[in-house]
Design an enzyme around this catalytic site. Structure first.
Site, PDB file in Angstrom:
ATOM      1  N   GLU A 284       0.913  -1.352   0.013  1.00 61.43           N
ATOM      2  CA  GLU A 284       0.092  -0.109   0.000  1.00 61.43           C
ATOM      3  C   GLU A 284       0.882   1.197   0.034  1.00 61.43           C
ATOM      4  OE1 GLU A 284      -4.052  -0.425   1.873  1.00 61.43           O
ATOM      5  OE2 GLU A 284      -3.112   1.197   3.260  1.00 61.43           O
ATOM      6  N   GLU A 287       2.014   1.864  -3.231  1.00 59.53           N
ATOM      7  CA  GLU A 287       0.915   2.012  -4.066  1.00 59.53           C
ATOM      8  C   GLU A 287       0.719   3.827  -4.090  1.00 59.53           C
ATOM      9  OE1 GLU A 287      -2.524   0.121  -3.132  1.00 59.53           O
ATOM     10  OE2 GLU A 287      -3.844   0.977  -4.879  1.00 59.53           O
ATOM     11  N   CYS A 304      -8.432  -2.259   4.016  1.00 61.96           N
ATOM     12  CA  CYS A 304      -8.554  -3.558   4.888  1.00 61.96           C
ATOM     13  C   CYS A 304      -9.850  -3.783   5.901  1.00 61.96           C
ATOM     14  CB  CYS A 304      -7.233  -3.427   5.649  1.00 61.96           C
ATOM     15  SG  CYS A 304      -6.894  -1.885   6.352  1.00 61.96           S
ATOM     16  N   SER A 324      -7.277   1.581  -2.265  1.00 68.30           N
ATOM     17  CA  SER A 324      -6.042   0.861  -2.752  1.00 68.30           C
ATOM     18  C   SER A 324      -6.558  -0.603  -3.126  1.00 68.30           C
ATOM     19  CB  SER A 324      -5.413   0.592  -1.166  1.00 68.30           C
ATOM     20  OG  SER A 324      -4.313  -0.553  -1.475  1.00 68.30           O
ATOM     21  N   LYS A 363     -15.462  -9.845   8.038  1.00 67.89           N
ATOM     22  CA  LYS A 363     -14.566 -10.766   7.595  1.00 67.89           C
ATOM     23  C   LYS A 363     -15.035 -12.226   7.233  1.00 67.89           C
ATOM     24  CE  LYS A 363     -10.750  -8.179   8.221  1.00 67.89           C
ATOM     25  NZ  LYS A 363      -9.943  -7.589   7.246  1.00 67.89           N
ATOM     26  N   GLU A 366     -15.843 -11.296   3.923  1.00 65.20           N
ATOM     27  CA  GLU A 366     -15.055 -11.103   3.066  1.00 65.20           C
ATOM     28  C   GLU A 366     -14.400 -11.995   2.549  1.00 65.20           C
ATOM     29  OE1 GLU A 366     -11.396  -9.658   4.948  1.00 65.20           O
ATOM     30  OE2 GLU A 366     -11.161  -7.879   3.191  1.00 65.20           O
ATOM     31  N   GLU A 371     -13.592 -12.699  -5.531  1.00 68.49           N
ATOM     32  CA  GLU A 371     -12.513 -12.074  -5.990  1.00 68.49           C
ATOM     33  C   GLU A 371     -11.168 -12.511  -5.305  1.00 68.49           C
ATOM     34  OE1 GLU A 371     -14.495  -9.273  -4.565  1.00 68.49           O
ATOM     35  OE2 GLU A 371     -16.100 -10.138  -5.779  1.00 68.49           O
ATOM     36  N   CYS A 508     -10.450  -1.747  14.639  1.00 72.53           N
ATOM     37  CA  CYS A 508     -11.024  -3.036  14.830  1.00 72.53           C
ATOM     38  C   CYS A 508     -11.067  -3.669  16.245  1.00 72.53           C
ATOM     39  CB  CYS A 508      -9.848  -3.988  14.145  1.00 72.53           C
ATOM     40  SG  CYS A 508      -9.863  -3.931  12.462  1.00 72.53           S
TER      41      CYS A 508
END
Ligand code: HC1
Length: 579
Positions: A284, A287, A304, A324, A363, A366, A371, A508
């Site tokens: 990241e 990036e 994230c 990102s 999560k 996710e 993907e 989190c």
């Protein structure tokens, strides 16, 4: 300040205090059920009613402000009797299924109140038997969240947090009178609503009406398969909260005990998501630098937090190119385990199962996104929350507080302080800045503590950060309502270079899968702040505090990935989004 009397005691408090808060100052605990500080302050459950001299009706102490000369009585015989009857009415509409409720006997706020108020079962038993036997309403068990309307007491905390704090608005009150329930539009399954799976509704629920979707049976199936090599990884924020499930003080760092317990559960390897957080920073950070140097799309927004990603896809589809392209750290670790590490240990990726212990319910969703796989192998096979892993440790009869400290396995268990602070709001940005500063200046910068982006009180933290000859305009938002406000500013043309968004208020540490602290704690203690302190302490004590200095990450690039942003890194560690 104002002067008043509560139960015969003189109290002097600021004028914006409620009676409830003023009473706490003189150690009087008024019972509450719907009230939750900063989330639900509407006084609908009537448990906290008090008598105020000169006022015709009893007042809800959670909303009634203090006044000079006020005389308050909080526990008269009439009030006590009223509260007991009120509670019995609520209980008469609640199934007697405490034995099978995941809120357990200590966590349920309704049960705690019933115990302390000496409620008489005979007064509500008949109606309750009917309810328990019928279980009239269907349980809605989604990918991340389970809703059991039978256990709901209509306190409206979940609605408040979903609408007012998160600005998602997936659930609301449906019907009126005795038919009232909390549900989604047209009472469709939660997975068909605009819910982003953040699980904040679970954290505020006083009963067991809201829980994570349980994957414990799936876990036992994987674990007992002799052909699977089962690897567990643990998120940064889990270690700062797991101890609470075993009566340890809030903010205790239990990293070592957690590792020992996971080994006792039977995992073949115990790896650390913090290691992959360091890897995320490499990708990241690169990036960000490329976008700044090559005129790419800015601001770069962190990716994230899966609740945030879904929220962005629903509400800001025009900004998906700002996100990102990095997968979140635990997905990166899954991909690295099933490629680099699988090669190292001579296993086919299909023989390996990766299980993530996460503070987060989103999560779970996710991990199932299509993907997030490499060559047909999902990066992560299963996600369990902090609460679920605590239940397993309990089921195994492990005396958690008494455990000796264990160490993560090598090589994917070595991490830096930068990886650890990912679990608190502002941590991803701070970790990235530590690395970006060194890369851009070409030297080891002394700037390690970026205090401007730390803290839980401000929902949106903004800072101008100068590195060498460039100044970055940065912002960190936590809680989706704050993210929405920030995105509206970006949409209207305000310039930012780098933005961190975490779906959960506080980051989190307060994820939807973390231990549920009751309102009797949350109303007076900033739970997220205490947990975050544990992470910052651990960062401070780590002798490596910058991601690019992590020897395992250096080795991984040297041996396998090449450079950050390389073709191989993109194949394994990056993803895309869809509106
Ligand atoms: Fe998080 Fe993350 S920090 S998203 O908050 O980037 O859940 O803890 O595991 O993946 O590392 C959560 C925490 C977590 C990822 C990391």
């Amino acid at each position: 300040r104002v002067q008043l009397t509560i139960d015969g005691m003189d109290v002097n408090v600021p004028e914006d205090y409620t009676i409830l808060k003023a009473a706490k100052e003189v150690n009087i605990k008024i019972p509450t059920l719907c009230f939750l500080k900063d989330v639900c302050e509407i006084g609908c459950c009537r448990m906290c009613l008090v008598e105020v001299e000169g006022m015709k009706n009893w007042q809800a102490s959670c909303v009634q402000k203090v006044a000079d000369g006020m005389v308050v009585k909080t526990h008269t015989p009439d009030i006590l009797n009223f509260r007991k009857k009120n509670l019995e009415l609520i209980l008469s509409n609640h199934p007697a299924m405490c034995q099978s409720c995941n809120r357990g006997s200590t966590g349920c706020e309704l049960k705690t109140l019933a115990n302390t108020m000496d409620t008489e079962f005979a007064n509500y038993a008949i109606n309750q038997e009917v309810i328990t036997a019928n279980q009239v309403m269907e349980v809605d068990d989604g990918i991340s969240i389970m809703r059991d309307p039978n256990r709901c007491i209509l306190c409206r905390r979940c609605i408040s947090i979903c609408h007012n704090v998160q600005t998602v608005g997936a659930i609301d009150v449906i019907n009126r009178g005795f038919s009232t329930v909390v549900g989604t539009t047209f009472n469709r399954p939660i997975d068909e609503s605009r819910c982003v799976n953040c699980g904040q509704c679970i954290n505020v629920c006083p009963t067991g009406a809201l829980q994570e979707h349980s994957n414990m049976d799936d876990f036992w199936e994987i674990l007992k398969d002799p052909d699977r090599f089962v690897i567990v990884q643990t998120a940064p924020a889990v270690r700062a909260a797991l101890g609470e499930e075993f009566d340890m003080p809030i903010g205790t760092d239990v990293t070592g005990k957690m590792v020992t317990a996971l080994r006792m559960l039977g995992f073949d390897k115990v790896f650390d998501t913090d290691t992959a957080a360091d890897l995320t920073i490499m990708e990241e950070g690169t990036e960000l630098i490329k976008r700044i140097q090559n005129g790419g799309k800015l601001p770069l927004i962190t990716s994230c937090s899966p609740g945030w990603i879904k929220f962005c896809e629903h509400n800001f589809p025009d900004m998906l190119d700002n996100l990102s392209s990095c997968k979140s750290p635990h997905e990166m670790l899954g991909a690295v385990i099933k490629s680099y590490y699988a090669e190292k240990i001579g296993k086919d990726p299909s023989q390996i199962a990766v299980i993530s212990i996460m503070p987060c319910t989103a999560k779970k969703y996710e991990a199932q996104r299509e993907e997030l796989n490499v060559d047909g192998q999902q990066d992560v096979d299963l996600v369990l929350t902090t609460r679920e892993v605590a239940r397993m440790i309990q089921a195994f009869g492990i005396d958690f507080p008494a455990l000796p400290d264990g160490e993560f396995d090598n090589p994917l268990g070595i991490s830096t302080g930068a990886g650890t602070i990912f679990g608190a709001s502002g941590g991803v940005m701070e970790a990235a800045l530590r690395t970006v500063a060194d890369v851009l200046t070409g030297m080891s910068s002394d700037s390690i503590d970026y205090m401007q982006v730390r803290g839980q009180e401000e929902g949106l933290k903004e800072a101008e950060i100068t590195i060498g000859d460039i100044t970055l305009k940065a912002a960190a938002a936590h809680g989706l309502g704050n993210a929405r406000a920030l995105m509206e500013r970006v949409r209207s043309g305000e310039h930012f270079d780098f933005i961190e968004v975490m779906a959960c208020p506080g980051g989190c540490v307060n994820g939807g899968g973390q231990p549920q602290q009751p309102s009797s704690v949350r109303n007076w203690v900033n739970v997220g702040e205490e947990r975050a302190k544990a992470l910052y302490r651990s960062d401070h004590e780590n002798f490596i505090r910058k991601s690019h200095k992590n020897p395992v990450i250096k080795e991984l690039y040297k041996e396998y990935l090449g450079e950050p942003g390389s073709e191989k890194a993109h194949k394994l560690l990056h993803t895309h989004y869809h509106p």
